[in-house]
Design a protein around this motif. Structure first.
Motif, PDB file in Angstrom:
ATOM      1  N   SER A  50      52.835  16.490  54.288  1.00  0.00           N
ATOM      2  CA  SER A  50      52.566  17.945  54.263  1.00  0.00           C
ATOM      3  C   SER A  50      51.827  18.373  55.524  1.00  0.00           C
ATOM      4  O   SER A  50      52.108  19.435  56.100  1.00  0.00           O
ATOM      5  CB  SER A  50      51.759  18.312  53.018  1.00  0.00           C
ATOM      6  N   GLU A  51      50.878  17.562  55.994  1.00  0.00           N
ATOM      7  CA  GLU A  51      50.160  17.906  57.228  1.00  0.00           C
ATOM      8  C   GLU A  51      51.111  17.915  58.423  1.00  0.00           C
ATOM      9  O   GLU A  51      51.016  18.801  59.290  1.00  0.00           O
ATOM     10  CB  GLU A  51      49.030  16.902  57.467  1.00  0.00           C
ATOM     11  N   THR A  52      52.031  16.926  58.430  1.00  0.00           N
ATOM     12  CA  THR A  52      53.026  16.891  59.518  1.00  0.00           C
ATOM     13  C   THR A  52      53.910  18.136  59.501  1.00  0.00           C
ATOM     14  O   THR A  52      54.193  18.755  60.543  1.00  0.00           O
ATOM     15  CB  THR A  52      53.898  15.639  59.400  1.00  0.00           C
ATOM     16  N   LEU A  53      54.355  18.497  58.266  1.00  0.00           N
ATOM     17  CA  LEU A  53      55.183  19.707  58.151  1.00  0.00           C
ATOM     18  C   LEU A  53      54.423  20.953  58.600  1.00  0.00           C
ATOM     19  O   LEU A  53      54.974  21.842  59.290  1.00  0.00           O
ATOM     20  CB  LEU A  53      55.668  19.879  56.702  1.00  0.00           C
ATOM     21  N   LEU A  54      53.135  21.040  58.202  1.00  0.00           N
ATOM     22  CA  LEU A  54      52.312  22.195  58.609  1.00  0.00           C
ATOM     23  C   LEU A  54      52.163  22.248  60.136  1.00  0.00           C
ATOM     24  O   LEU A  54      52.241  23.327  60.747  1.00  0.00           O
ATOM     25  CB  LEU A  54      50.944  22.124  57.934  1.00  0.00           C
ATOM     26  N   LYS A  55      51.914  21.082  60.735  1.00  0.00           N
ATOM     27  CA  LYS A  55      51.774  21.061  62.197  1.00  0.00           C
ATOM     28  C   LYS A  55      53.072  21.468  62.883  1.00  0.00           C
ATOM     29  O   LYS A  55      53.078  22.238  63.855  1.00  0.00           O
ATOM     30  CB  LYS A  55      51.354  19.666  62.656  1.00  0.00           C
ATOM     31  N   ASP A  58      53.527  25.099  62.463  1.00  0.00           N
ATOM     32  CA  ASP A  58      52.589  25.819  63.346  1.00  0.00           C
ATOM     33  C   ASP A  58      53.087  25.797  64.793  1.00  0.00           C
ATOM     34  O   ASP A  58      53.050  26.828  65.501  1.00  0.00           O
ATOM     35  CB  ASP A  58      51.213  25.167  63.244  1.00  0.00           C
ATOM     36  N   LEU A  59      53.575  24.617  65.245  1.00  0.00           N
ATOM     37  CA  LEU A  59      54.106  24.533  66.606  1.00  0.00           C
ATOM     38  C   LEU A  59      55.345  25.403  66.779  1.00  0.00           C
ATOM     39  O   LEU A  59      55.528  26.055  67.823  1.00  0.00           O
ATOM     40  CB  LEU A  59      54.452  23.065  66.933  1.00  0.00           C
ATOM     41  N   GLU A  60      56.209  25.406  65.753  1.00  0.00           N
ATOM     42  CA  GLU A  60      57.414  26.227  65.833  1.00  0.00           C
ATOM     43  C   GLU A  60      57.069  27.710  65.914  1.00  0.00           C
ATOM     44  O   GLU A  60      57.651  28.466  66.695  1.00  0.00           O
ATOM     45  CB  GLU A  60      58.305  25.943  64.619  1.00  0.00           C
ATOM     46  N   VAL A  61      56.083  28.124  65.096  1.00  0.00           N
ATOM     47  CA  VAL A  61      55.651  29.528  65.123  1.00  0.00           C
ATOM     48  C   VAL A  61      55.066  29.885  66.488  1.00  0.00           C
ATOM     49  O   VAL A  61      55.355  30.945  67.070  1.00  0.00           O
ATOM     50  CB  VAL A  61      54.628  29.801  63.999  1.00  0.00           C
ATOM     51  N   LYS A  62      54.205  28.978  67.009  1.00  0.00           N
ATOM     52  CA  LYS A  62      53.608  29.243  68.326  1.00  0.00           C
ATOM     53  C   LYS A  62      54.685  29.312  69.405  1.00  0.00           C
ATOM     54  O   LYS A  62      54.617  30.159  70.309  1.00  0.00           O
ATOM     55  CB  LYS A  62      52.599  28.144  68.666  1.00  0.00           C
ATOM     56  N   ASP A  63      55.703  28.426  69.323  1.00  0.00           N
ATOM     57  CA  ASP A  63      56.771  28.443  70.304  1.00  0.00           C
ATOM     58  C   ASP A  63      57.564  29.753  70.243  1.00  0.00           C
ATOM     59  O   ASP A  63      57.884  30.358  71.276  1.00  0.00           O
ATOM     60  CB  ASP A  63      57.699  27.244  70.053  1.00  0.00           C
TER      61      ASP A  63
END
Length: 319
Positions: A50-55, A58-63
């Motif tokens: 779940s932490e990996t998915l959240l990260k 988050d990276l996809e959103v930031k990108d």
């Protein structure tokens, strides 16, 4: 003995059952611990996943946000550049309109002065006419006073007075006919000119009112315009020619109905581009020199023409 065996059997059975129960309990406890460990391991893996998915999310959103911001900045930059170009074009059009307004105002002032001059000349002509009329009346009175002269002398004086009066009346008649003829000719000439303009204005204007000046490169356009357009304004004011700087590569257009002014502007621009020093003071100097050069060339051509036609004693202004 049988009872003893039975008792021993019961004791062995109880001991075996107890041992079996104890072993089973130990096995259940170990399995529960293994199950708890497995559950903890599964929970830890689930937490890590779940932490990996959240990260990743988050990276996809930031990108996506960074890409959207970049696209927005690019569109905004293009919009600012386009607005800047439009603003510059509007400023140039506004300056062009201001120059046209100044020229129109100057023409109106010239027309006003011409009307005053015409009114002054008309008044002077009326005064001269009255003076001539008084002189004729005075001659008539003198003829009446000298009626005691010989018939031949009186006749001669009378004939002279009548001749002068007839000449005056004839001159007025000729002037009236000339004015009427001039007015009629003016109307007909305007009609002919209007018809000719309607038929041939496009081709004539394109050939006779526009000159193209070639430039070594497009950077020279900026130097001709000058800072805040002062060079091009000075050049237009000095030559009386409208200078058009458009998207034509390595060329600018000179527009004017006066071919002499247009030629002065063309030669002046050629000299300025060749010299490289382009500023208002230099522009005025070059234009003055070019005007003198053109006037000298026109005079030389006029002299040759007069000689070819065999005309002598012609006034220099006519030449």
């Amino acid at each position: 003995m049988d009872a003893l065996y039975v008792l021993i059997g019961v004791i062995c059975f109880g001991a075996g059952f107890g041992i079996a129960f104890y072993v089973k309990g130990r096995m259940l406890t170990r399995k529960m611990k293994e199950a708890e460990g497995e559950a903890a391991k599964i929970c830890e893996e689930a937490r890590r996943h779940s932490e990996t998915l959240l990260k990743e999310a988050d990276l996809e959103v930031k990108d996506k946000l960074f890409k959207m911001k970049s696209d927005f900045d690019a569109e905004t930059k293009e919009t600012r550049v386009e607005l800047s170009k439009r603003e510059k074009r509007l400023l140039q059009k506004e300056e062009h309109i201001d120059r046209k307004a100044e020229q129109l105002e100057k023409r109106e002032n010239d027309i006003g002065r011409s009307e005053k001059d015409i009114a002054h000349r008309t008044k002077r002509i009326e005064t001269d006419e009255k003076k001539f009329h008084d002189l004729i009346e005075e001659q008539k009175r003198q003829l009446e006073k000298i009626s005691g002269l010989t018939a031949e002398q009186a006749k001669e004086l009378l004939i002279r007075a009548m001749e002068n009066e007839a000449r005056y009346d004839g001159a007025k008649l000729i002037k009236r006919i000339e004015n009427e003829t001039r007015e009629e000719a003016d109307k007909k000439s305007k009609k002919i000119i209007a018809t000719a303009i309607q038929r041939y204005a496009g081709d004539f204007v394109a050939e006779r009112t526009v000159s193209v000046v070639q430039l070594p490169n497009d950077e020279m356009k900026g130097r001709i315009i000058g800072r805040e357009g002062r060079n091009i304004r000075a050049l237009e004011a000095a030559t009386g020619v409208e200078i058009i700087v458009d998207d034509t590569p390595e060329a600018i257009i000179l527009s004017c109905f006066d071919s002499v002014r247009r030629e002065v502007a063309r030669l002046s621009l050629h000299k300025l581009v060749t010299d490289g020093r382009i500023h208002p003071a230099r522009i005025e100097e070059i234009v003055r020199k070019t005007e003198k050069q053109i006037e000298q060339e026109i005079l030389e051509v006029g002299k040759r023409t007069v000689i070819d036609l065999g005309i002598h004693g012609l006034h220099p202004e006519l030449i």
